[in-house]
Design a protein around this motif. Structure first.
Motif: not given
Length: 87
Positions: A12, A14, A31, A39, A79
């Motif tokens: 994903i 961002i 999250l 991420y 992340v």
């Protein structure tokens, strides 16, 4: 126990402008920690200053937070922050 591969992983992205740190911090705080997703946070940052983005984001989440580098193999529940000069 289920073993997952990178084939099962959702990545994903961002994106944010230079002023988006607060919004990113609010987002990562929500999250989930058990989703087969990685991420990648891409934020415009000054190439002339040391970034504290990784440390600041890590304070807001239980997920692992790190810098993504060329050749990084993405892992679930992490992340990744792009470093300055990456864009």
């Amino acid at each position: 126990m289920t073993t997952r591969t990178t084939k099962d992983l959702t990545i994903i992205g961002i994106g944010s402008s230079a002023g988006g740190l607060e919004a990113i911090r609010e987002l990562v705080a929500t999250l989930p920690v058990d989703v087969p997703a990685a991420y990648v946070v891409v934020q415009h940052m000054s190439p002339h200053h040391k970034s504290l983005m990784t440390e600041l984001v890590a304070r807001q989440t239980q997920l692992k937070v790190g810098t993504i580098e060329n050749g990084t193999v993405p892992e679930a529940n992490v992340v990744y922050i792009t470093p300055p000069k990456a864009m």
